[in-house]
Design an enzyme around this catalytic site. Sequence first.
Site, mmCIF file in Angstrom:
data_model
loop_
_atom_site.group_PDB
_atom_site.id
_atom_site.type_symbol
_atom_site.label_atom_id
_atom_site.label_comp_id
_atom_site.label_asym_id
_atom_site.label_seq_id
_atom_site.Cartn_x
_atom_site.Cartn_y
_atom_site.Cartn_z
ATOM 1 N N TYR A 102 41.340 11.086 -67.649
ATOM 2 C CA TYR A 102 41.760 11.410 -66.254
ATOM 3 C C TYR A 102 41.071 12.060 -66.586
ATOM 4 O O TYR A 102 41.151 13.155 -67.300
ATOM 5 C CB TYR A 102 42.960 11.778 -65.793
ATOM 6 C CG TYR A 102 43.507 12.993 -64.855
ATOM 7 C CD1 TYR A 102 43.822 11.988 -63.793
ATOM 8 C CD2 TYR A 102 42.769 14.115 -64.142
ATOM 9 C CE1 TYR A 102 44.031 12.548 -62.388
ATOM 10 C CE2 TYR A 102 42.828 14.440 -63.407
ATOM 11 C CZ TYR A 102 43.387 13.435 -61.704
ATOM 12 O OH TYR A 102 43.674 13.797 -60.540
ATOM 13 N N GLU A 190 38.177 11.605 -58.056
ATOM 14 C CA GLU A 190 39.326 11.585 -59.107
ATOM 15 C C GLU A 190 39.480 10.191 -59.469
ATOM 16 O O GLU A 190 38.970 8.920 -59.003
ATOM 17 C CB GLU A 190 40.616 11.578 -57.941
ATOM 18 C CG GLU A 190 41.833 11.390 -59.608
ATOM 19 C CD GLU A 190 43.904 11.147 -59.046
ATOM 20 O OE1 GLU A 190 44.053 12.256 -58.970
ATOM 21 O OE2 GLU A 190 43.903 10.582 -58.467
#
Length: 377
Positions: A102, A190
């Site tokens: 992530y 993201e």
Amino acid sequence: MKTHEYQAKDLFASYGIPVEKHILCRTADEALQAYDTLSMPTVVVKAQVLTGGRGKVGGVKLARSREQVAAYAAGILGMNIKGFEVEKILISEAVSIRSEYYVSYIVDRNSKSVMLMMSPDGGMDIEKVAAETPDRIYKFTIDPLTGVPDYLARRFAFALFSDMQQVNPMATLLQNLYRLFVEKDSSLAEINPLVLTDSGNLVAIDAKMTFDDNALYRHDDILALFEPTPEEKVETEAKEKGFSYVRMDGNIGCMVNGAGLAMATMDMIRLYGGNPANFLDIGGSSNPDKVIEAMKLLLSDSQVKVVLINIFGGITRCDDVATGLLKAFEQINTEIPVVVRLTGTNETEGRALLSGTRFLVAETMGEATQMAVDITN
Ligand code: GDP
Ligand code: MN
């Protein structure tokens, strides 16, 4: 402003961030053509909607044949994911995943800086990681004056990788993503997941970017990507009429002059056990046309059971407001009860004008709020 995965990936690609090959499609036929064009045995069929968590609800499928592409494309197109209808899908090159990470930059209000967040536990369960093992999410505050120079980029990259085959491209990726984030006035960039492929490469297989609405005036390229949701459409129209309007999920429609009073009105409604249907600041002036437009806006929301008009007369006199309301409601056809609270300059004259009419007149904010809440109960 939110964007689709494919739009974020196009931006990624233009900033040198590795993404897999992908083709945007609107029909199952286009999906088959895309499959032929990519000409690889396995592809991923992905719903393009302005919300996350698609994988968990069947909006991301690995297709291993032409038949599967046709079936998944037909199944995903038209699906409803968290209230968003799928009108577009992405046919992407499938990658063989060794591990998922992530990575994101966000504007962090606490540190008043951009923050980099990274985790070795990326993928569909990142919310669970954040809740249960928050120490597995590494956070770095970025000093706006230095940004992400080489030495910092490498230090950040080492948090996830130790092999230079990944550290070097990761450092470059973090610099490129930061540059994109800052240059386009993004509020979130993201990658979840960023994957390490079996051949040792890093690829962003998902991408999410949101942008600061207040900076869109200087980014025509980003603004061109804007796809308003039905609620956003109403809000944009309201803005064009000079209102500031935010739709909420309650049933008490609010019409207020001034943003501070509008906030206070919403607080009062909650305090009295009700739910506001919206925030609406109609600004100064008692112009009947403005009231008509504002009423149309409130009545376009089928949830609204009562309208609460809360006006503080300063330069705008309450008797003028009352006259404006009476005039406006000659043209508004609705059975919905309307509570009016007028206070300030010439308030007694204002209330006198409204007494005995269709309006429910209140003197104090508490009284008006109580009346509105009682009606919804
Ligand atoms: P999201 O659920 O909306 O976040 O959609 P993602 O694009 O993140 O995809 C969800 C999951 O599907 C990923 O975490 C991967 O595990 C899987 N996935 C997506 N693309 C591929 C791919 O090319 N190959 C493989 N094996 N899995 C993929
Ligand atoms: Mn994802």
